[in-house]
Design a protein around this motif. Structure first.
Motif, mmCIF file in Angstrom:
data_model
loop_
_atom_site.group_PDB
_atom_site.id
_atom_site.type_symbol
_atom_site.label_atom_id
_atom_site.label_comp_id
_atom_site.label_asym_id
_atom_site.label_seq_id
_atom_site.Cartn_x
_atom_site.Cartn_y
_atom_site.Cartn_z
ATOM 1 N N LYS A 291 8.683 50.713 60.492
ATOM 2 C CA LYS A 291 7.506 50.582 61.553
ATOM 3 C C LYS A 291 6.467 52.032 61.623
ATOM 4 N N GLY A 292 6.530 52.661 60.644
ATOM 5 C CA GLY A 292 5.364 53.764 60.584
ATOM 6 C C GLY A 292 6.276 55.177 60.348
ATOM 7 N N ALA A 293 7.669 55.053 60.569
ATOM 8 C CA ALA A 293 8.261 56.428 60.598
ATOM 9 C C ALA A 293 8.483 57.004 58.977
ATOM 10 N N ASP A 294 7.919 56.310 58.202
ATOM 11 C CA ASP A 294 8.371 56.865 56.786
ATOM 12 C C ASP A 294 7.806 58.049 56.607
ATOM 13 N N ASP A 295 6.475 58.482 56.997
ATOM 14 C CA ASP A 295 5.864 59.721 56.806
ATOM 15 C C ASP A 295 6.299 60.742 57.638
ATOM 16 N N VAL A 296 7.378 60.642 58.536
ATOM 17 C CA VAL A 296 8.046 61.488 59.506
ATOM 18 C C VAL A 296 9.054 62.492 58.805
ATOM 19 N N THR A 297 8.611 63.783 59.367
ATOM 20 C CA THR A 297 9.702 64.784 58.953
ATOM 21 C C THR A 297 10.497 65.100 60.009
ATOM 22 N N TYR A 298 11.973 64.996 60.018
ATOM 23 C CA TYR A 298 12.863 64.890 61.155
ATOM 24 C C TYR A 298 13.493 66.214 60.718
ATOM 25 N N THR A 299 13.531 67.133 61.728
ATOM 26 C CA THR A 299 14.336 68.407 61.784
ATOM 27 C C THR A 299 15.252 68.564 63.048
ATOM 28 N N GLN A 300 16.395 68.830 62.778
ATOM 29 C CA GLN A 300 17.364 69.019 63.982
ATOM 30 C C GLN A 300 17.823 70.398 64.187
ATOM 31 N N PHE A 301 17.772 70.937 65.357
ATOM 32 C CA PHE A 301 18.357 72.207 65.484
ATOM 33 C C PHE A 301 19.763 72.161 66.423
ATOM 34 N N MET A 302 20.836 72.913 66.051
ATOM 35 C CA MET A 302 21.971 73.062 66.729
ATOM 36 C C MET A 302 22.754 74.094 66.303
ATOM 37 N N GLY A 303 23.883 74.628 67.318
ATOM 38 C CA GLY A 303 24.842 75.393 67.062
ATOM 39 C C GLY A 303 25.915 74.762 66.178
ATOM 40 N N LYS A 304 26.398 75.670 65.330
ATOM 41 C CA LYS A 304 27.349 75.444 64.094
ATOM 42 C C LYS A 304 28.633 74.610 64.591
ATOM 43 N N ASP A 305 29.002 74.366 65.786
ATOM 44 C CA ASP A 305 30.065 73.578 66.439
ATOM 45 C C ASP A 305 29.440 71.915 66.605
ATOM 46 N N ASN A 306 28.170 71.799 66.314
ATOM 47 C CA ASN A 306 27.792 70.503 66.330
ATOM 48 C C ASN A 306 27.234 69.823 65.049
ATOM 49 N N VAL A 307 27.664 70.741 64.083
ATOM 50 C CA VAL A 307 27.241 70.363 62.665
ATOM 51 C C VAL A 307 28.004 68.908 62.083
ATOM 52 N N PRO A 308 29.380 69.005 62.471
ATOM 53 C CA PRO A 308 30.132 67.879 61.806
ATOM 54 C C PRO A 308 29.425 66.540 62.451
ATOM 55 N N PHE A 309 29.319 66.440 63.691
ATOM 56 C CA PHE A 309 28.650 65.226 64.108
ATOM 57 C C PHE A 309 27.327 64.724 63.679
ATOM 58 N N HIS A 310 26.455 65.968 63.390
ATOM 59 C CA HIS A 310 25.225 65.553 63.043
ATOM 60 C C HIS A 310 25.008 65.351 61.353
ATOM 61 N N THR A 311 26.087 65.766 60.736
ATOM 62 C CA THR A 311 25.833 65.862 59.161
ATOM 63 C C THR A 311 26.942 64.697 58.829
ATOM 64 N N LEU A 312 27.954 64.197 59.455
ATOM 65 C CA LEU A 312 28.645 62.978 59.179
ATOM 66 C C LEU A 312 28.640 61.848 60.089
ATOM 67 N N SER A 313 29.185 62.122 61.382
ATOM 68 C CA SER A 313 29.366 60.947 62.316
ATOM 69 C C SER A 313 27.904 60.472 62.678
ATOM 70 N N PHE A 314 26.904 60.839 63.129
ATOM 71 C CA PHE A 314 25.584 60.333 63.384
ATOM 72 C C PHE A 314 24.976 59.645 62.184
ATOM 73 N N PRO A 315 25.109 60.444 60.873
ATOM 74 C CA PRO A 315 24.472 59.638 59.752
ATOM 75 C C PRO A 315 25.404 58.390 59.508
ATOM 76 N N ALA A 316 26.566 58.618 59.617
ATOM 77 C CA ALA A 316 27.556 57.186 59.403
ATOM 78 C C ALA A 316 27.058 56.162 60.212
ATOM 79 N N THR A 317 26.762 56.472 61.545
ATOM 80 C CA THR A 317 26.336 55.768 62.249
ATOM 81 C C THR A 317 24.925 54.884 62.089
ATOM 82 N N ILE A 318 23.734 55.836 61.601
ATOM 83 C CA ILE A 318 22.752 55.423 61.117
ATOM 84 C C ILE A 318 22.830 54.615 59.720
#
Ligand code: ZN
Length: 569
Positions: A291-318
């Motif tokens: 629905k139009g998001a294919d030209d979006v560049t998505y950048t996330q910012f976080m502390g290192k303690d949050n990296v496992p959830f954003h590199t693994l758990s959330f992408p596993a959900t998506i």
């Protein structure tokens, strides 16, 4: 026009955050959002409060308030402080929103349909008096290791030993105080991350441009020991997204909610949907690639303690949902900021907290120091000496002094308008060349999210103007050649709006004052430097701003050092 979706890790609702939290996610995300907007790109900048979980329930109980009321109040407190720091969210959402409830349950159904959720039976402490299973933090007892009487079910605060609730001597419920506890069998939902391991691994491998800090943490979780483990996504709590709901492809999960780490990242999407409710905008064109998001560049910012959830758990959900949701393109992660020879400590009140910082000095001072010392390649340390030197030198002596000197000089010799006469020579040509090189380098650092390098380049750009003024010395030239002094002043005054636009992502308040003083509020990003330096013509009126940055005195520094050494009440 490029389109940038930018999210900051969402701060937990419980309490006010310290400066280390700020520089680890919200502040660098804001820098990047402001930069992309300044370059004329379309930006959606999202943050929210993370409101579910045991700590929120416990904090609410301590405050003597229903948890929903406590969260609503703390959200307002955090929103106000974010405003104080000029964090320019397009929306600051709440993970307890109806949108997040609906989306979290939607993802759970999709994952279950894809065979990625399994039910696991466990035994867990049940309190008959409370009529519920107790999460680890709701159980206290005597530590078997050191004898401390208020050890929690998950850890002893006295000797730091990790515990299991069954280890405790004389365990009791922290809700009712009841000791009538027993182990009972209960069911939980697990996300089958192990089944997604190869897909996640290949995806991380494809991100060769990510910071090593990000990929190394992801790789560690993927491969250390037995590799990526399945993760429990439900908890025995009443506050949260119900795990049993109409249309749930499982049964027997009554009285349980999704674990806060399952629903919190989904709030990035839900918060954008909340934004739609507020503005009428279209959230799906940011999140759905169909629905139009294919030209979006998505950048996330976080502390290192949050990296496992954003590199693994959330992408596993998506990925596991099998639906065309937008996946993150770049994860910028940060090390920790330490405080004056130790760590920031929320429980001991050690270090400067966001509300306190704004009582001492305006946001720009903190923004400049924190961003120019961002803990990118290693942990960084806040010291009052360093903060004082940085603010006094960079902000007051370099940038502030430049603006003050040239506006005051011009006012006294020519009046408050850009003076005419004279022409530019070799010195000006050299400055234009130097600034062009520096500004293009600054753009590269900002695009690459190299925050310290960008700050250093920006400082170099300020220094170049100061050195030009020092070398061309219009105050001396004026005595023999007023026309030439006018040409120098014309250039230096024209530098002010350029400095303002370049500096605004770091120090937005000062930038605004500079643009207003120059009567040039709508100034755009400098492309060709020479053209930008000729933008304000002779005769254009300006005003002489008050002191942009005051200096921090030694007395203040010593007083603050003592005041923030520990125990906030
Ligand atoms: Zn102990």
């Amino acid at each position: 026009m490029a389109r940038h979706l930018i999210t900051s890790a969402i701060p937990y609702i419980n309490g006010i955050k310290h400066l280390g939290n700020l520089v680890g996610s919200q502040l660098p995300a804001d820098l990047f959002a402001r930069y992309q907007r300044a370059r004329g790109n379309e930006v959606m900048f999202i943050c929210a409060t993370d409101e579910h979980g045991t700590p929120a329930e416990l904090a609410a109980a301590k405050a003597g308030k229903p948890v929903a009321e406590y969260c609503a109040e703390m959200h307002e407190v955090q929103a106000k402080i974010a405003e104080g720091f000029r964090l320019s969210f397009d929306h600051f959402g709440r993970s307890s929103s109806p949108q997040n409830h609906r989306l979290t349950q939607h993802f759970a159904v999709k994952l279950a349909e894809a065979g990625l959720i399994r039910e696991v039976s466990e035994t867990q402490m049940y309190s008959k008096a409370d009529g519920r299973f107790l999460p680890d933090r709701y159980i206290e007892g005597t530590c078997p290791n050191c004898g401390f009487e208020s050890a929690r079910g998950d850890q002893c605060d006295n000797c730091t030993k990790q515990l299991d609730p069954v280890d405790l001597i004389n365990p009791h419920s922290t809700i009712s105080g009841s000791t009538d506890l027993e182990m009972r069998e209960t069911k939980h939902l697990f996300l089958r991350q192990s089944a997604m391991k190869d897909r996640l691994d290949a995806w991380i491998d494809s991100k060769s441009d990510w910071p090593v800090l990000t990929t190394s943490i992801a790789k560690k979780w993927l491969h250390d020991g037995d590799g990526l483990q399945d993760r429990g996504i439900t908890r025995d709590l009443s506050w949260g997204v119900p795990a049993q709901f109409e249309g749930a492809p499982w049964s027997g999960m009554e009285g349980k909610v999704f674990y806060v780490w399952f629903d919190a990242p989904i709030e990035y999407i839900a918060a954008t949907e909340e934004w739609t409710e507020k503005t009428g905008g279209d959230w799906e064109r940011w999140w759905r690639t169909d629905k139009g998001a294919d030209d979006v560049t998505y950048t996330q910012f976080m502390g290192k303690d949050n990296v496992p959830f954003h590199t693994l758990s959330f992408p596993a959900t998506i990925l596991g949902s099998g639906e065309p949701w937008k996946l993150v393109d770049y994860i910028k992660s940060f090390n920790y900021l330490n405080y004056d020879g130790g760590q920031f400590s929320t429980s001991r009140g050690r270090g400067v907290f966001m509300d306190q910082a704004l009582e001492l000095l305006p946001a720009d001072y903190w923004r400049w120091w924190l961003l120019s010392h961002a803990p990118e390649s290693a942990d960084a340390e806040f010291t009052w000496e360093n903060f004082q030197v940085s603010a006094n030198k960079d902000l007051a002596d370099v940038l502030g002094n430049f603006v003050s000197r040239i506006t005051k000089f011009t006012r006294s010799k020519f009046g408050e308008a850009i003076p005419e006469g004279g022409s530019w020579g070799e010195q000006e040509a050299a400055l234009i060349e130097d600034l062009t090189t520096r500004i293009r380098a600054y753009e590269t650092h900002m695009e690459e999210k190299d925050i310290r390098k960008a700050a250093m380049e920006l400082r170099g750009i300020w220094v170049a103007g100061n050195e030009y003024l020092q070398a061309s010395a219009p105050w001396s030239v004026f005595k023999t050649d007023p026309d030439q002094a006018a040409a120098i002043a014309r250039l230096a005054l024209n530098l002010i709006p350029i400095y303002a636009v370049l500096s605004a992502p770091f120090i937005p308040d000062a930038a605004k004052i500079m643009l207003e003083a120059m009567g040039d509020e709508d100034r755009g990003w400098p492309g060709d430097v020479k053209t930008a330096l000729e933008a304000l013509p002779a005769g254009h009126a300006f005003s002489t701003p008050e002191v942009l940055f005051r200096k921090i005195t030694d007395e203040e520094r010593e007083e603050w050092q003592e005041r923030f050494a520990g125990t906030r009440d």
